[in-house]
Design a protein around this motif. Sequence first.
Motif, short mmCIF file in Angstrom:
data_model
loop_
_atom_site.label_atom_id
_atom_site.label_comp_id
_atom_site.label_asym_id
_atom_site.label_seq_id
_atom_site.Cartn_x
_atom_site.Cartn_y
_atom_site.Cartn_z
N ALA A 281 0.85 -1.33 -0.14
CA ALA A 281 -0.20 -0.01 0.43
C ALA A 281 0.56 1.26 0.49
O ALA A 281 0.84 2.47 -1.01
CB ALA A 281 -0.64 0.13 1.11
N LEU A 305 -7.33 5.80 2.93
CA LEU A 305 -6.98 4.55 3.65
C LEU A 305 -8.77 3.80 4.45
O LEU A 305 -8.85 4.19 5.58
CB LEU A 305 -6.03 4.79 4.05
CG LEU A 305 -5.07 3.80 5.27
CD1 LEU A 305 -4.87 2.63 3.60
CD2 LEU A 305 -3.79 4.05 5.64
N LEU A 314 -7.21 1.49 -0.35
CA LEU A 314 -6.04 3.21 -0.85
C LEU A 314 -6.14 3.55 -1.70
O LEU A 314 -6.43 2.51 -3.20
CB LEU A 314 -4.48 2.72 -1.01
CG LEU A 314 -4.22 3.78 -0.99
CD1 LEU A 314 -3.37 4.96 0.17
CD2 LEU A 314 -2.72 3.31 -1.32
#
Length: 377
Positions: A281, A305, A314
Motif C-alpha cells: 500500500a 485509506l 487505498l
Amino acid sequence: MFQNVSNDSALGYAQLQEQPLNILHIEDSVADQALARLHLQRGLPACTVTPVDSLQEAGQALATQNFDLVLADYHLPGFTAIDVWELVRALPAPPPFVLLSGAIGESAAVDIMRLGISDYLLKDQISSLPHVIKRALEVHDARRARHRAMQELAESEKRLAELTEHLHTSIEQERASISREIHDDIGGSLTAVKFDLAWLLRNTPQGPMQSHAQSALEMLEHALGASQRIMQNLRPPVLDQGLVAAVQWLASDFERRSGVPVRLRLSREHMEIAPALQLVAYRTAQEALTNISKYAQASRVDIELSDQEGFLTLEVTDNGVGISAGDREKPQSFGLRGLSERARTVHGWLDISSQAGCGTSIIISIPLDACATSAQA
C-alpha cells in the motif's frame, strides 16, 4: 495401435490419421454393427472396432482399454447413449463421442450436443460416418491442444507471479539493507565530520580558513539532507510506526514539496496491518504521488485509506490532466504495471480510472488475510 493420448503427450490428428483407430461401438443391432463396420473400413481402413450391446460391457471395455473414439446408438435395451456418455466423461482423458442413431428429433439432438457429445449422425446418412469421425477427432485434438495451451499459460503466469513476488521481496530487502548502511555508516561518519567542522568554526579566527570551514559545513549539511531523503525513499523508518503514519508522512512530504494540498481520510487512526500489505500500500501511494507531481498538473489530491469489510483499500485521486489510453500502453510505462504486479503478489488488485482533463483515481484493494493465504499456498 495408438491409444487414447494424455494431455502431456497428445499428438495432432494429422500425425495419427495413418495409424490404427481403436473405436468402441455400442449397438444392439447386429445388422447395424455390420453396416457401420463396413463403412468404417471403407473410409478408415486401419480402424479397429470393438462392438458391445450393454451398458455393463461398455463400462468394462472403457475400464480395460483405451479408445480413440466412442460410437453409440441412442436408444438401447435398458439404457441410452447418455448413460454411456456419463461413463465416458468420467474417464481421466475422455475420447470423442459420436452418436449414430435413428431419428431422435432435432431438440433432443441439440440437448445431447450441449452435454458435450462431439457429434451425431442419423443412420440413414451412415455413408458419411468416416468423415464425421475424422471431424470429431480433429475437433477433439484442437480442444485438447487449446486446453493444454491454457494450462501452460496458467503455469507460466503462476511462475511469473512467483518471480515477481520474489523480485519485489528481494528489492525491498536490499533497499532496507542499503538504508541501514547509509544510516549506520555514511550518516554516522557525516555527523562526526559535522561535529569536527563545527569545532573548527568555533576555534578558528576570522579569515580564509574559517570561510572554507563554513563552506564545508554547508556542503555537509546538504549531504546529510540528501542521505536522509535517500533513506526515506529506500525504506522510510516511519513504516515502523504503521501504515497510517507512513501515509500521513507521504501526504505531508508531497504537500511540502509540490505545494499541492492533500486531503487525507482514514477509516481509523490505528490499523493493525501485516507488514507485507503495509509495504504494498505504501509503495502504491508513493508511486501515485510521484506520478502526480511529474505529470498530473493537479491542484488538489485526495487520499483515502480504509481497512473495513475485510479489505485494505487505498485510493489516490487527483484533479489533473488525466492519463490517456495511449500513455498506459506505452512500452516504458512500467510504474503502473509494476503496481499491478505488486498488488497481485498479495492477492490484491489495482484499478486505474482516468479521463483526459478530469483527473485520475488509483485504487488498490487487498484482502486483509492475504498474508495467511500466501503462507498456506
